[in-house]
Scaffold this motif. Structure first.
Motif: not given
Length: 439
Positions: A7-14, A217-223, A248-253
């Protein structure tokens, strides 16, 4: 567990930079409690209302949470305030007479001191020295007096970190109607009921200035994937997202559709994106066709992704009838998907609850109202604050299930087994008794 199934974690992206960067939108909290949103641009000057202005370059690269004092458009970092111990005294306020001659320092004299460049702390000190009844006040009253004067004359401010709580609170105090009365506690309940997490797939209908989209978006953390459906042909400019300073990577999804393109029978209306090569007359026309085809292909991919379905949750904070929204978007939800609808008005969600109770495919529709009250917690002075908001809106939560008329409960299967055994003339032990024997 293999890395592909992890499971991806939100900490993998700042989520955002830990320091203030050029181009960020920063919240500044003044001494009187007012919060102002400013855009930090390199080599520019920002005005902070009545307290003055400063050069943006002095904030670039600085961490959030520092307090500054403005002097001649220069910023000076203030040391953090400590909690002083206030000693109990026998002084009372009953003998204080707040007449017009208690404070001999006139408004004209105070203005003259400010124009001459005297610091706010010196003005407050001078007022205290000339206050006739200051010594009669209790220690608590003296502290309140100092804070009132600091709020009036101080030119200091504190940079506020753009967390979801701080941004939501800022918009609620600024204009709660623009975010549909969603308080921070209401927003947190919506995210928890929808089980928003990294790697999830969600549909969001947001007429709350982008507050709900920013929270997901903040909860998803880019995933994961987030599809929002709106009125405009182009992606909406959500003002709340601007305050979050996402990378930008946080808004990408995030991808957007409008209500027309979200229909399965939608037919594109407009100039074609592909023409025969012999009809292309210039490089400019070729470039325009290439951009048009890119937009068209992106739109088709987003529509196909929506129609494939299997989304984990649907979150709605919209001005439109939520029942119509559910009828259109519920087929794209997966089994056990959460449906969360927020409205400032109770009648809207209560009517929807009544309809869902009589509609197969929805489990346990419930309506709740969040309640929040702040408390002042100080030694001997703990009490709730007198001024507070009445409501943060109402939330409906339901779970999407698939109605299968051929399905039967476990009790029905046990009865069928008994009937079948009697017809065959066999002695089949009862399910409950066999379970007791084995235990």
């Amino acid at each position: 567990m293999s890395s592909s199934n992890a499971q991806p974690s939100s900490s993998s992206f700042e989520i955002r930079s830990s320091t203030i960067q050029a181009g960020d939108t920063v919240l500044l909290k003044q001494a009187n409690g007012d919060v102002k949103s400013v855009k930090i641009q390199k080599d520019s000057t920002v005005s902070v209302g009545r307290i003055g202005s400063f050069h943006c370059n002095e904030l670039i690269g600085q961490p959030y949470g520092f307090s500054y004092d403005m002097e001649q458009k220069k910023l000076k970092v203030l040391p953090p305030k400590t909690l002083d111990d206030v000693e109990d005294t026998d002084a009372t306020n009953e003998l204080i007479n707040d007449g017009e001659f208690v404070q001999p320092l006139t408004i004209a004299e105070i203005q003259a001191l400010k124009q001459s460049g005297v610091h706010a702390s010196d003005i407050i000190k001078k007022q205290i020295e000339q206050h006739a009844n200051y010594s009669l006040k209790t220690e608590y009253s003296k502290e309140k007096y100092k804070k009132r004067k600091e709020a009036k004359y101080s030119k200091s401010f504190t940079t506020v970190e753009p967390t979801l709580f701080n941004v939501c609170e800022y918009w609620f105090n600024k204009d709660q109607n623009r975010i549909r009365d969603i308080r921070p506690d209401t927003l947190s309940q919506m995210l928890n009921l929808a089980n928003v997490k990294p790697g999830g797939r969600y549909i969001v209908i947001d007429d709350a200035s982008g507050l709900l989209v920013a929270a997901v978006l903040e909860r998803m953390g880019g995933h994961g994937r987030l599809i929002t459906i709106c009125d405009t042909d182009s992606p909406p400019a959500y003002p709340v997202i601007i305050n979050m300073n996402f990378k930008p990577e946080i808004v990408a999804p995030l991808v957007s559709l409008n209500w027309a393109t979200s229909q399965e029978d939608y037919t594109p209306v407009g100039p074609p994106s592909e023409v025969p090569p012999e009809e292309i007359r210039s490089d400019r026309q070729k470039q325009r066709l290439r951009k048009r085809k890119l937009v068209s292909d992106t739109l088709e991919r987003t529509r196909e992704e929506l129609f494939v379905g299997e989304f984990d949750s649907l979150l709605v904070a919209s001005q439109y009838d939520p029942n119509d929204i559910l009828q259109q978007l519920a087929p794209y939800l997966a089994g056990s998907a959460s449906i969360v609808v927020q409205s400032p008005h109770l009648q809207v969600v209560s009517d929807l609850q009544s309809k869902l109770r009589n509609t197969p495919g929805y489990l346990g529709p419930s309506v709740t109202e969040s309640w929040l009250r702040r408390y002042q917690v100080l030694p001997g002075r703990t009490h709730p604050t007198m001024n507070t908001s009445g409501s943060g809106g109402y939330i409906l939560h339901a779970i999407r299930v698939f109605d299968d008329p051929s399905a039967s409960g476990i009790t029905g299967r046990r009865r069928q087994q008994r009937k079948r055994s009697k017809v065959d003339g066999e002695s089949t032990p009862d399910v409950e008794s066999s379970a007791e024997t084995s235990s």
